[in-house]
Design a protein around this motif. Structure first.
Motif, PDB file in Angstrom:
ATOM      1  N   LEU A 121      95.761  82.638  38.175  1.00 19.41           N
ATOM      2  CA  LEU A 121      96.891  81.786  38.529  1.00 19.41           C
ATOM      3  C   LEU A 121      96.567  80.950  39.767  1.00 19.41           C
ATOM      4  N   SER A 122      95.869  81.544  40.734  1.00 19.43           N
ATOM      5  CA  SER A 122      95.514  80.782  41.936  1.00 19.43           C
ATOM      6  C   SER A 122      94.480  79.700  41.625  1.00 19.43           C
ATOM      7  N   ILE A 123      93.561  79.975  40.712  1.00 24.30           N
ATOM      8  CA  ILE A 123      92.610  78.933  40.310  1.00 24.30           C
ATOM      9  C   ILE A 123      93.351  77.773  39.648  1.00 24.30           C
ATOM     10  N   LEU A 124      94.310  78.096  38.789  1.00 21.39           N
ATOM     11  CA  LEU A 124      95.128  77.056  38.168  1.00 21.39           C
ATOM     12  C   LEU A 124      95.899  76.270  39.220  1.00 21.39           C
ATOM     13  N   GLY A 125      96.456  76.976  40.209  1.00 21.37           N
ATOM     14  CA  GLY A 125      97.199  76.303  41.279  1.00 21.37           C
ATOM     15  C   GLY A 125      96.329  75.384  42.106  1.00 21.37           C
ATOM     16  N   ILE A 126      95.088  75.819  42.389  1.00 19.30           N
ATOM     17  CA  ILE A 126      94.165  74.956  43.132  1.00 19.30           C
ATOM     18  C   ILE A 126      93.837  73.704  42.324  1.00 19.30           C
ATOM     19  N   PHE A 127      93.584  73.889  41.041  1.00 22.87           N
ATOM     20  CA  PHE A 127      93.293  72.741  40.167  1.00 22.87           C
ATOM     21  C   PHE A 127      94.467  71.769  40.136  1.00 22.87           C
ATOM     22  N   LEU A 128      95.675  72.290  39.947  1.00 23.28           N
ATOM     23  CA  LEU A 128      96.850  71.413  39.911  1.00 23.28           C
ATOM     24  C   LEU A 128      97.080  70.736  41.258  1.00 23.28           C
ATOM     25  N   GLY A 129      96.831  71.460  42.354  1.00 21.01           N
ATOM     26  CA  GLY A 129      97.000  70.883  43.678  1.00 21.01           C
ATOM     27  C   GLY A 129      96.028  69.744  43.933  1.00 21.01           C
ATOM     28  N   ILE A 130      94.791  69.919  43.492  1.00 26.91           N
ATOM     29  CA  ILE A 130      93.796  68.856  43.661  1.00 26.91           C
ATOM     30  C   ILE A 130      94.194  67.632  42.845  1.00 26.91           C
ATOM     31  N   LYS A 131      94.674  67.858  41.622  1.00 29.13           N
ATOM     32  CA  LYS A 131      95.152  66.728  40.812  1.00 29.13           C
ATOM     33  C   LYS A 131      96.392  66.087  41.436  1.00 29.13           C
ATOM     34  N   GLY A 132      97.232  66.914  42.093  1.00 28.89           N
ATOM     35  CA  GLY A 132      98.454  66.410  42.711  1.00 28.89           C
ATOM     36  C   GLY A 132      98.228  65.668  44.010  1.00 28.89           C
ATOM     37  N   LEU A 133      97.000  65.711  44.544  1.00 28.66           N
ATOM     38  CA  LEU A 133      96.707  64.974  45.778  1.00 28.66           C
ATOM     39  C   LEU A 133      96.833  63.468  45.599  1.00 28.66           C
ATOM     40  N   LYS A 134      96.783  63.009  44.360  1.00 20.29           N
ATOM     41  CA  LYS A 134      96.890  61.575  44.076  1.00 20.29           C
ATOM     42  C   LYS A 134      98.347  61.134  43.928  1.00 20.29           C
ATOM     43  N   SER A 135      99.285  62.034  44.200  1.00 17.30           N
ATOM     44  CA  SER A 135     100.690  61.722  43.989  1.00 17.30           C
ATOM     45  C   SER A 135     101.377  61.314  45.284  1.00 17.30           C
ATOM     46  N   SER A 136     102.653  61.041  45.150  1.00 15.66           N
ATOM     47  CA  SER A 136     103.449  60.712  46.330  1.00 15.66           C
ATOM     48  C   SER A 136     103.800  61.967  47.131  1.00 15.66           C
ATOM     49  N   LYS A 137     103.601  63.129  46.555  1.00 17.34           N
ATOM     50  CA  LYS A 137     103.891  64.407  47.219  1.00 17.34           C
ATOM     51  C   LYS A 137     102.596  65.052  47.708  1.00 17.34           C
ATOM     52  N   LYS A 138     101.843  64.317  48.496  1.00 18.81           N
ATOM     53  CA  LYS A 138     100.527  64.775  48.962  1.00 18.81           C
ATOM     54  C   LYS A 138     100.646  66.019  49.846  1.00 18.81           C
ATOM     55  N   ILE A 139     101.648  66.089  50.711  1.00 16.93           N
ATOM     56  CA  ILE A 139     101.839  67.244  51.598  1.00 16.93           C
ATOM     57  C   ILE A 139     102.127  68.497  50.773  1.00 16.93           C
ATOM     58  N   VAL A 140     102.933  68.347  49.730  1.00 21.22           N
ATOM     59  CA  VAL A 140     103.246  69.478  48.847  1.00 21.22           C
ATOM     60  C   VAL A 140     101.975  69.956  48.146  1.00 21.22           C
ATOM     61  N   ALA A 141     101.154  69.036  47.707  1.00 21.80           N
ATOM     62  CA  ALA A 141      99.895  69.396  47.036  1.00 21.80           C
ATOM     63  C   ALA A 141      98.951  70.124  47.987  1.00 21.80           C
ATOM     64  N   ILE A 142      98.846  69.642  49.225  1.00 26.66           N
ATOM     65  CA  ILE A 142      97.987  70.300  50.210  1.00 26.66           C
ATOM     66  C   ILE A 142      98.497  71.705  50.504  1.00 26.66           C
ATOM     67  N   SER A 143      99.812  71.847  50.647  1.00 25.67           N
ATOM     68  CA  SER A 143     100.395  73.173  50.874  1.00 25.67           C
ATOM     69  C   SER A 143     100.108  74.112  49.706  1.00 25.67           C
ATOM     70  N   GLY A 144     100.218  73.605  48.498  1.00 28.38           N
ATOM     71  CA  GLY A 144      99.924  74.411  47.314  1.00 28.38           C
ATOM     72  C   GLY A 144      98.471  74.846  47.252  1.00 28.38           C
ATOM     73  N   VAL A 145      97.563  73.932  47.590  1.00 32.39           N
ATOM     74  CA  VAL A 145      96.132  74.273  47.598  1.00 32.39           C
ATOM     75  C   VAL A 145      95.845  75.341  48.649  1.00 32.39           C
ATOM     76  N   ILE A 146      96.448  75.222  49.821  1.00 31.75           N
ATOM     77  CA  ILE A 146      96.232  76.212  50.879  1.00 31.75           C
ATOM     78  C   ILE A 146      96.764  77.579  50.462  1.00 31.75           C
ATOM     79  N   LEU A 147      97.979  77.630  49.936  1.00 25.18           N
ATOM     80  CA  LEU A 147      98.553  78.913  49.499  1.00 25.18           C
ATOM     81  C   LEU A 147      97.744  79.530  48.361  1.00 25.18           C
ATOM     82  N   CYS A 148      97.323  78.711  47.418  1.00 26.29           N
ATOM     83  CA  CYS A 148      96.538  79.234  46.295  1.00 26.29           C
ATOM     84  C   CYS A 148      95.166  79.719  46.747  1.00 26.29           C
ATOM     85  N   THR A 149      94.590  79.076  47.748  1.00 26.16           N
ATOM     86  CA  THR A 149      93.311  79.539  48.292  1.00 26.16           C
ATOM     87  C   THR A 149      93.484  80.888  48.981  1.00 26.16           C
ATOM     88  N   ILE A 150      94.576  81.052  49.715  1.00 24.80           N
ATOM     89  CA  ILE A 150      94.873  82.358  50.330  1.00 24.80           C
ATOM     90  C   ILE A 150      95.059  83.415  49.248  1.00 24.80           C
TER      91      ILE A 150
END
Length: 124
Positions: free
Chosen positions: A76-105
């Protein structure tokens, strides 16, 4: 005619990454509560008693539930990291970065706790 292609905003992927990260953190904290000193002693005595008297296949069956949780959080965390990286191109960049950090933890702690649990099950 307009030759510009419409870019689709990937904010759903950013939000999904954050949600997966939060779910993983909550799951890991519930699993970490088993490793608190009071609970560890109680669970450790129970596990050692049961595992000493059980054959190998039963040891595996007893550990499947706990290992399933870590495997689930790991993927699930690998999926979250993948989605977060794809979400970095969106208008919700801060949310994507937060998701990548939490999923990495989540990923780091699930690997650590999975290794710890396997070390507990390894006969000495």
């Amino acid at each position: 005619m307009n030759n510009q292609t419409n870019k689709i905003d990937q904010k759903g992927k950013a939000i999904a990454s954050l949600a997966i990260g939060i779910i993983g953190i909550i799951s890991l904290f519930s699993l970490l509560s088993l490793l608190l000193p009071k609970n560890l002693q109680m669970w450790g005595e129970l596990i050692v008693t049961v595992l000493e008297k059980s054959p190998k296949f039963l040891r595996w069956i007893l550990s499947v539930d706990f290992m399933y949780d870590f495997i689930f959080i790991f993927f699930l965390s690998i999926l979250g990291i993948f989605l977060g990286i794809k979400g970095l191109k969106s208008s919700k960049k801060i949310v994507a970065i937060s998701g990548v950090i939490l999923c990495t933890i989540d990923l780091i702690f699930s690997l650590f706790l999975g290794y710890y649990w396997l070390a507990l099950l390894t006969p000495r």
